[in-house]
Design an enzyme around this catalytic site. Sequence first.
Site, mmCIF file in Angstrom:
data_model
loop_
_atom_site.group_PDB
_atom_site.id
_atom_site.type_symbol
_atom_site.label_atom_id
_atom_site.label_comp_id
_atom_site.label_asym_id
_atom_site.label_seq_id
_atom_site.Cartn_x
_atom_site.Cartn_y
_atom_site.Cartn_z
ATOM 1 N N GLU A 254 0.806 -1.215 0.000
ATOM 2 C CA GLU A 254 0.000 0.000 0.000
ATOM 3 C C GLU A 254 0.841 1.268 0.000
ATOM 4 O O GLU A 254 0.421 2.313 -0.510
ATOM 5 C CB GLU A 254 -0.921 0.043 1.224
ATOM 6 C CG GLU A 254 -1.876 -1.127 1.334
ATOM 7 C CD GLU A 254 -1.339 -2.205 2.266
ATOM 8 O OE1 GLU A 254 -0.087 -2.351 2.342
ATOM 9 O OE2 GLU A 254 -2.134 -2.890 2.908
ATOM 10 N N ASP B 259 25.282 16.663 -27.506
ATOM 11 C CA ASP B 259 25.928 17.408 -28.575
ATOM 12 C C ASP B 259 27.372 17.678 -28.174
ATOM 13 O O ASP B 259 27.743 17.511 -27.008
ATOM 14 C CB ASP B 259 25.175 18.721 -28.819
ATOM 15 C CG ASP B 259 25.558 19.348 -30.153
ATOM 16 O OD1 ASP B 259 26.366 18.751 -30.887
ATOM 17 O OD2 ASP B 259 25.052 20.441 -30.444
ATOM 18 N N ASP C 97 20.690 21.792 -26.179
ATOM 19 C CA ASP C 97 20.406 23.178 -25.805
ATOM 20 C C ASP C 97 19.829 24.000 -26.937
ATOM 21 O O ASP C 97 19.516 25.171 -26.754
ATOM 22 C CB ASP C 97 21.674 23.856 -25.290
ATOM 23 C CG ASP C 97 22.762 23.936 -26.359
ATOM 24 O OD1 ASP C 97 22.615 23.278 -27.415
ATOM 25 O OD2 ASP C 97 23.761 24.643 -26.145
ATOM 26 N N ASP D 250 17.791 20.320 -31.300
ATOM 27 C CA ASP D 250 17.782 19.163 -30.405
ATOM 28 C C ASP D 250 16.380 18.757 -29.968
ATOM 29 O O ASP D 250 16.223 17.745 -29.274
ATOM 30 C CB ASP D 250 18.623 19.462 -29.152
ATOM 31 C CG ASP D 250 20.084 19.680 -29.476
ATOM 32 O OD1 ASP D 250 20.596 18.948 -30.336
ATOM 33 O OD2 ASP D 250 20.707 20.569 -28.879
ATOM 34 N N ASN E 188 3.707 -14.208 4.064
ATOM 35 C CA ASN E 188 2.587 -14.162 5.013
ATOM 36 C C ASN E 188 1.299 -14.682 4.386
ATOM 37 O O ASN E 188 0.519 -15.391 5.036
ATOM 38 C CB ASN E 188 2.384 -12.728 5.499
ATOM 39 C CG ASN E 188 3.506 -12.269 6.406
ATOM 40 O OD1 ASN E 188 4.230 -13.086 6.965
ATOM 41 N ND2 ASN E 188 3.683 -10.956 6.528
ATOM 42 N N ASN F 227 -0.508 -4.497 8.971
ATOM 43 C CA ASN F 227 -0.111 -3.789 7.751
ATOM 44 C C ASN F 227 0.180 -2.319 8.021
ATOM 45 O O ASN F 227 1.114 -1.750 7.450
ATOM 46 C CB ASN F 227 -1.211 -3.919 6.702
ATOM 47 C CG ASN F 227 -1.317 -5.320 6.135
ATOM 48 O OD1 ASN F 227 -0.374 -6.109 6.234
ATOM 49 N ND2 ASN F 227 -2.464 -5.648 5.563
ATOM 50 N N ASP G 276 3.638 -0.740 7.235
ATOM 51 C CA ASP G 276 3.670 0.349 6.264
ATOM 52 C C ASP G 276 4.281 1.614 6.851
ATOM 53 O O ASP G 276 5.039 2.327 6.182
ATOM 54 C CB ASP G 276 2.249 0.647 5.771
ATOM 55 C CG ASP G 276 1.701 -0.468 4.895
ATOM 56 O OD1 ASP G 276 2.514 -1.259 4.388
ATOM 57 O OD2 ASP G 276 0.469 -0.554 4.749
#
Length: 970
Positions: free
Chosen positions: A353, A396, A711, A715, A779, A804, A808
Amino acid sequence: MAWAPEKVAGSAAARTEGEAEPDAHLVPPAVRAESGAALRDAPGLTALETLRLLESGPRGLTEAQAEERLLRYGENTLPERRPAGRPWRFVHSLRDPFTTVLLCLALVSAIVASWGTACVIAVLVVVSAVLRTSGEYRAERSTAALRELIATTATVQRRAPSGGAAREIPVDQLVPGDVIRLGPGDLVPADLRLLRASGLTVRQAALTGESAPVAKYPVDAREGSAAGTYDGPGLFERPELCFQGSSVASGSATAVALATGAETLFGGAYGRPGGRGAGPGAPGSHRVSGPRKAPRRPRESAFDRSVNGISWTLIRFMLLTPPLVLMANAALRGRGLETLPFAVAVAVGLTPEMLPVIVTTALARGAALLARGGEVIVKRLPALHDLGAIDVLCTDKTGTLTQDRPVLDRSLAPDGRPAPEPLHWAAVNSLWTLQLAELPTPDALDEAILEAAEDDFDELLAYEGVAALPFDPVRRTSCAVIRTDAATVGGAGPRLGVHTLVVKGAPEDVLERCARAREDGRDTDLDDAARARLARLVADRTADGLRLLAVAVAERPARPGHAYTPADERGLTLVGFVGLRDALAPTAAAACAGLARRGVAVKVLTGDHPGTVTHVCRELGLDTGPGAVLTADRIDGLTDGELARLASRTTAFARCTPEHKARIVGALRAGDGTARTAAGRKAVDRTGADHAAADRTGAGAPPRTVGFLGDGVNDLPALHACDVGIAPRDAVHVTREAADVVLASKDLNAIDGAIVAGRRSTANIATYLRITLSSNLGNVIAMLGAGLLLPFLPMLPAQVLVQNLCFDAVQLAFAFDRPGPAALRRPAVLRPADLLRYITGFGLLNAAADLATFGVLVLAVHGSGHPGGQDAFHAGWFTENLLTQALVMYLLRAGRHSAEGRAPGPIRGAVCALAVIGLLLPPSPLGPLLGMSALPPLYYGLLAAVLVLYGAGLAWAKRRYDGRVAAPRP
């Protein structure tokens, strides 16, 4: 609309060239109504025809005309990208598949009245979206400070009843038909057609990538209808046209504005998608209507591929788990829909989660640290992951690997041997040309020559300058006339009444004016064989990357009162050549070596000569072996598959147009698997039997992650085609807008730092996924097994939710972890297949520990006659789950403890907090509320034994995994 230039040509025949103002009736009404669209035909017209087309004249527009055109065409500004608002960003951040699955799980939890689970999931999703929205909004505000107009003011001529006068006006007030004056250092404020010019050279690097200034001059002769297009491929080579985005290097000019604002090539490139056929000058691309956003690249980035692959892998597991739990309980235990909350809880238990929160926090923290250093601004948070995943960096040459200035490389006699005399006379020419021609700004080549001759400056001042003819882009030479009473010329003594002409310029133009050559102090006549030998010398040195200037001298009788002209540049004696190169950026070589150590291949994409690119690559330590440089003419003859195979083994690409750059980047992204970076596998030679092997090894190879540093407007197509676009702060406006990352300077070391930050963030995300998913999978397997063996649920939904939540909460520490050096040595990519193998192996190991705990609980709780029953069993498994997850966090994190012998502060604190909660929550007053009771002391002793064995197994498996990952690939 299509409009024929012949109509103007016919009307022009009815008038004389001396007429200054055009007659409006000579311009077709349709042209007057749509003059902007007709400008594409301007290159095929003479200057007078162009002025008539624009209803202008040599003295410019009147103020009334200018005001009317300003209303018709709009201000001369680039289409600004409208930044997305926070609500849109918030909604956009919810569009990844994993977040969608979490929201679906929250909805299912609410349907089965599991409100706690639903609320927790909803909160986590909202927190992730808010963090991502705020991070990208801050990046947008940071880059907003970098936006600026190309120029602020321009010098224009406007007609008035009392006469015309030049004056400065804001650049956004320019309109088509304005007559504009240019001087050295000016930025070209619109697309222009030259009317008059004197020694004008223009830098077009932002548009074409060419570092050397380009000569520009008026051309009034009609050159055929093929040239008369505003979107042809050779448009930038036309000498009479100057384009917005370029700048004046030397000289002065008067020009008329052909297009302004979005109608310019520069502004039109802002809204074009990348890919083949796009780029400045692409057909049909000159029209731009209204403000637009910078186009996003059409294909998935490395971050998109990683997240989507992992998300869909987890989605399959999560969608499969609840039906299996329901069917197994119904078949073996006769339980019905009452197990639905437990099935949903198991699916949630398999779900990481915190993934959106961890991903966003890790990326936002890395981006914030880079921005705090002032070197890098990450505009799009996922781009930080893409930076860490880069294994190819395309760049470049000009301004990135080299500086925007030349340096002297060598001074050569006509026979090709090193000699000081050519540099001496070249410096004399440069010094007195700069002194006498009164140029507003010195030429970069003259500055480089004078810098190289600095030690002999006193000797140069011994000459007396008489006259100077500055560089002319038509004759391509410059001339200085000197007199001296102290120095000798050509070995002779002082000669009064004699002037010495010192001519310097393009080799072919100087040689054309030479009659003799000086070698070893002797002058010999130039015959055809000698001229052929000199031509070969020039060609060889040019192929080696040198920019040669020929130097010649001649003596003339003094002519007081008579001016020198280009006609005097004849009968010269060639003294030799001076060769110049672009100066390397100070940090380029070290940065390229550092990137190679990190497994990043640097590839150079430039419009320059192959010899120049080869020399630059050699000085930078890049591969310069056979086939290291590929020219654009070869690329045109390759299929996409052939280009993909060849590009992976090629170091540099020369003579590239914007379309070539985009195609090369696309080929590198596709990857062929036959070659990887210096840290990876060796390239396979495309000859003989190895060619077929290369094709086989390329099949199904994972795509590479390609970054592009650019630049200029040229490009843009490549920036749109790559995984992550990078632009320096001083890049042109549209390039900065299209880039994902903005650098404070053109320094590859800044990119190296950004890559390290991206790899740190990605390593932390990968660590979270590996640890969380392996623990969750173990688990879930154990829960399913225990649920089928026990007459009651192994854990209540509320207990699963609390477990959880605890896991978490502590895992947020992963976002602040500092992975070890091993995680920074190679590109960091989240590959679903590798992740699946990892979590399967370690998940099964975790499931074995859980099932062993199940046996411990049977022995300690039921075997000892403990009165707790189900509550004690729930408490025992709850404690074991949190302790094993704490052990996994400590042992399976990203490896720094193996190098330092300890875990960092955030992980150590999180592990301790999780262990304390697991041990103290069941016997606390909250335990009975959650359906848990105190455990017998025997259980803790047996659990300690299980944890020791489990830790030993984890350590052994981790060593095997690390050894397999660190081993070089065949």
